[in-house]
Design an enzyme around this catalytic site. Structure first.
Site, PDB file in Angstrom:
ATOM      1  N   ASN A  56       1.156  -1.485  -0.022  1.00  0.00           N
ATOM      2  CA  ASN A  56      -0.155   0.067   0.007  1.00  0.00           C
ATOM      3  C   ASN A  56       1.237   1.165  -0.058  1.00  0.00           C
ATOM      4  O   ASN A  56       1.645   1.442   1.499  1.00  0.00           O
ATOM      5  CB  ASN A  56      -1.247  -0.106   1.324  1.00  0.00           C
ATOM      6  CG  ASN A  56      -2.212   1.489   1.532  1.00  0.00           C
ATOM      7  OD1 ASN A  56      -1.934   2.205   0.857  1.00  0.00           O
ATOM      8  ND2 ASN A  56      -2.012   1.193   2.877  1.00  0.00           N
TER       9      ASN A  56
ATOM     10  N   LYS B 208       0.211   4.074  -0.660  1.00  0.00           N
ATOM     11  CA  LYS B 208      -0.975   5.545   0.120  1.00  0.00           C
ATOM     12  C   LYS B 208      -0.356   6.513  -0.992  1.00  0.00           C
ATOM     13  O   LYS B 208       0.098   6.720  -2.569  1.00  0.00           O
ATOM     14  CB  LYS B 208       0.046   5.974   0.888  1.00  0.00           C
ATOM     15  CG  LYS B 208      -0.154   4.795   1.858  1.00  0.00           C
ATOM     16  CD  LYS B 208      -0.019   4.820   3.550  1.00  0.00           C
ATOM     17  CE  LYS B 208      -0.497   3.409   4.664  1.00  0.00           C
ATOM     18  NZ  LYS B 208       0.060   3.810   5.587  1.00  0.00           N
TER      19      LYS B 208
ATOM     20  N   HIS C 110      -9.575   2.066   4.385  1.00  0.00           N
ATOM     21  CA  HIS C 110      -8.254   1.648   5.230  1.00  0.00           C
ATOM     22  C   HIS C 110      -8.581   2.553   6.758  1.00  0.00           C
ATOM     23  O   HIS C 110      -9.701   3.317   6.375  1.00  0.00           O
ATOM     24  CB  HIS C 110      -7.218   2.244   4.727  1.00  0.00           C
ATOM     25  CG  HIS C 110      -5.705   2.164   4.621  1.00  0.00           C
ATOM     26  ND1 HIS C 110      -5.254   3.341   5.649  1.00  0.00           N
ATOM     27  CD2 HIS C 110      -4.969   1.513   5.111  1.00  0.00           C
ATOM     28  CE1 HIS C 110      -4.027   3.084   6.270  1.00  0.00           C
ATOM     29  NE2 HIS C 110      -3.954   2.021   5.423  1.00  0.00           N
TER      30      HIS C 110
ATOM     31  N   GLU D  95      -6.313   4.902   6.927  1.00  0.00           N
ATOM     32  CA  GLU D  95      -6.570   6.660   7.240  1.00  0.00           C
ATOM     33  C   GLU D  95      -7.954   6.868   6.682  1.00  0.00           C
ATOM     34  O   GLU D  95      -7.922   8.368   6.057  1.00  0.00           O
ATOM     35  CB  GLU D  95      -5.425   6.415   5.963  1.00  0.00           C
ATOM     36  CG  GLU D  95      -4.440   6.890   7.226  1.00  0.00           C
ATOM     37  CD  GLU D  95      -3.114   5.721   6.275  1.00  0.00           C
ATOM     38  OE1 GLU D  95      -3.040   6.109   5.032  1.00  0.00           O
ATOM     39  OE2 GLU D  95      -2.082   5.507   7.314  1.00  0.00           O
TER      40      GLU D  95
ATOM     41  N   GLU E 142      -5.240  -4.464  11.202  1.00  0.00           N
ATOM     42  CA  GLU E 142      -4.002  -3.055  11.138  1.00  0.00           C
ATOM     43  C   GLU E 142      -4.657  -2.772  12.432  1.00  0.00           C
ATOM     44  O   GLU E 142      -5.610  -1.460  11.822  1.00  0.00           O
ATOM     45  CB  GLU E 142      -5.101  -2.462   9.249  1.00  0.00           C
ATOM     46  CG  GLU E 142      -4.310  -3.191   8.453  1.00  0.00           C
ATOM     47  CD  GLU E 142      -3.388  -2.200   7.628  1.00  0.00           C
ATOM     48  OE1 GLU E 142      -2.736  -2.703   6.709  1.00  0.00           O
ATOM     49  OE2 GLU E 142      -3.889  -1.161   6.624  1.00  0.00           O
TER      50      GLU E 142
ATOM     51  N   GLY F 259       2.359   2.822  10.677  1.00  0.00           N
ATOM     52  CA  GLY F 259       3.343   3.870  10.377  1.00  0.00           C
ATOM     53  C   GLY F 259       4.032   4.165  11.862  1.00  0.00           C
ATOM     54  O   GLY F 259       4.575   5.428  11.408  1.00  0.00           O
TER      55      GLY F 259
ATOM     56  N   SER G 290       2.998  -1.526  10.356  1.00  0.00           N
ATOM     57  CA  SER G 290       4.071  -1.648  11.054  1.00  0.00           C
ATOM     58  C   SER G 290       5.351  -2.303  10.541  1.00  0.00           C
ATOM     59  O   SER G 290       5.855  -3.613  10.727  1.00  0.00           O
ATOM     60  CB  SER G 290       4.937  -1.443  12.085  1.00  0.00           C
ATOM     61  OG  SER G 290       4.492   0.007  12.105  1.00  0.00           O
TER      62      SER G 290
HETATM   63  P1  PGA Z   1       2.956   0.656   7.442  1.00  0.00           P
HETATM   64  O1  PGA Z   1       1.482   1.153   7.040  1.00  0.00           O
HETATM   65  O2  PGA Z   1       3.403  -0.135   7.097  1.00  0.00           O
HETATM   66  O3  PGA Z   1       3.824   1.674   7.668  1.00  0.00           O
HETATM   67  O4  PGA Z   1       2.444   0.602   9.055  1.00  0.00           O
HETATM   68  C1  PGA Z   1       0.393  -0.431   6.934  1.00  0.00           C
HETATM   69  C2  PGA Z   1      -0.676   0.320   6.046  1.00  0.00           C
HETATM   70  O5  PGA Z   1      -1.590   1.018   6.312  1.00  0.00           O
HETATM   71  O6  PGA Z   1      -1.518  -0.439   5.475  1.00  0.00           O
END
Ligand code: PGA
Length: 277
Positions: free
Chosen positions: A38, A40, A122, A124, A191, A197, A236
Site C-alpha cells: 500500500n 498510499k 483503510h 486513513e 490493521e 506507520g 509496521s
Molecule cells: P505501515 O502501514 O506498514 O507503514 O505501518 C500499513 C498500512 O497502512 O496498510
C-alpha cells in the site's frame, strides 16, 4: 457494554482460543497467501517503473501492488508487458456505479484498466474521509459487483485497545462491512490503528490471537467458508518481523505501507511468506 454483545464476544473468544492457541502453524492452510504493497500517496511514475522492473514474482504468494490512482494503468501495462505475475490493486473506490462524484473513481473503471483488488476502509480513509462501516459495506459490494476483490481493513485505535474494546470494535466493523456480502469473497486485513506507520507492530502472537478471533466471527457467519478466508496483518510490518507473522496459522499475509516503498525490503517480506505458501 450491552450484555448480549458481551456474551456474544465472550463465546467467540472461547471459540477462537479452542480454534488456535496462538502457536505457529506447521501445516499449509490452503488459503491464498498475500503480500500487498500500500503505497498510499507516494511515488512518481518513474519510481514506480523502477520498482516494478526490479520486483520479482511471488513464488506461490499473491503479490499485489497498490499505487496511487493515476499510476494504476501504467502499472498494469508494465507488468502485463513484462509478463510478470504481479497484481495491481486500487487504494479506494466509490460506492456508486458512476455519476457526478468529482474526484472519485468507479470500480468498473478500475476493473477495465486491469485492477484485480481494491483496499476498502483503510483506517486513513476512515479518519480523513469519514468512511464508516456502512460506506465500507457499500464500497465492498460495488467492488464485488465489478469483479474486484475487496481487501477490507479493520482495526482498533490505541484508546479502544486500552479500554479492552478490541473484540467489540472488530466485531462491529466486520458485521457492518459484511452486511449482504458472502464473506468468502473478500479478504480481511487486521490493521490495529496504533501500529500503522508507528514502527510499533503487534507481536506475532498478539496478531495470531486476534486473527483467530476474526476467524471465529467469520465461522459464526458462515461455518463452511471461514477457514477459506485470507486474513492479513498490517501495521509496521518490515523485513525483520515478517517471518514471525508468516509462521502463524491464521495470518495469511500482510498489508505493508512504509516497508513496501523499498523494493529490497518488500522482496524480503514476500520471501518470508513464500516459504510457508
Ligand atoms: P505501515 O502501514 O506498514 O507503514 O505501518 C500499513 C498500512 O497502512 O496498510
Amino acid at each position: 457494554m450491552d450484555q448480549s454483545i458481551k456474551a456474544y464476544i465472550k463465546q467467540l473468544v472461547q471459540e477462537a482460543v479452542q480454534h488456535s492457541p496462538g502457536l505457529p502453524g506447521s501445516l499449509p492452510t490452503g488459503r491464498t497467501q498475500y503480500v500487498i504493497a500500500n503505497w498510499k500517496m507516494n511515488k512518481t511514475l518513474q519510481e514506480m517503473l523502477d520498482f516494478l522492473q526490479q520486483l520479482k514474482e511471488g513464488n506461490g504468494v499473491e503479490v499485489v501492488v497498490c499505487p496511487p490512482a493515476p499510476l494504476l494503468y501504467p502499472a498494469k501495462l508494465y507488468v502485463q508487458g513484462q509478463n510478470k505475475d504481479i497484481h495491481i490493486g486500487a487504494q479506494n473506490t466509490h460506492q456508486e456505479e458512476n455519476g457526478a462524484y468529482t474526484g472519485e473513481t468507479a470500480a468498473s473503471l478500475l476493473k477495465e484498466i486491469g485492477c484485480s483488488h481494491c483496499i476498502i476502509g483503510h483506517s486513513e480513509r476512515r479518519q480523513y474521509a469519514q468512511e464508516d462501516d456502512a460506506t465500507v459495506n457499500l464500497k465492498a459490494k460495488q467492488a464485488l459487483k465489478r469483479g474486484l476483490t475487496p481487501i477490507i481493513c479493520i482495526g482498533e485505535t490505541l484508546q479502544q485497545k486500552q479500554q479492552n474494546q478490541t473484540e467489540k470494535v472488530l466485531t462491529t466493523q466486520m458485521l457492518g462491512a459484511l452486511e449482504g456480502i458472502d464473506a468468502s469473497e473478500v479478504v480481511f486485513a487486521y490493521e490495529p490503528v496504533w501500529a500503522i506507520g508507528t514502527g510499533e507492530s503487534a507481536t506475532a502472537e498478539e496478531a495470531q490471537r486476534i486473527h483467530a478471533y476474526i476467524r471465529a466471527v467469520l465461522a459464526h457467519l458462515d461455518k463452511e467458508n471461514a477457514e477459506k478466508v485470507s486474513i492479513l496483518y498490517g501495521g509496521s510490518v518490515n523485513e525483520n518481523n515478517a517471518k514471525e507473522f508468516a509462521a502463524m496459522t491464521d495470518i495469511d499475509g500482510v498489508l505493508v505501507g512504509g516497508a513496501s516503498l523499498k523494493v529490497d525490503s518488500f522482496q524480503k517480506i514476500i520471501a518470508a511468506f513464500a516459504k510457508g505458501a
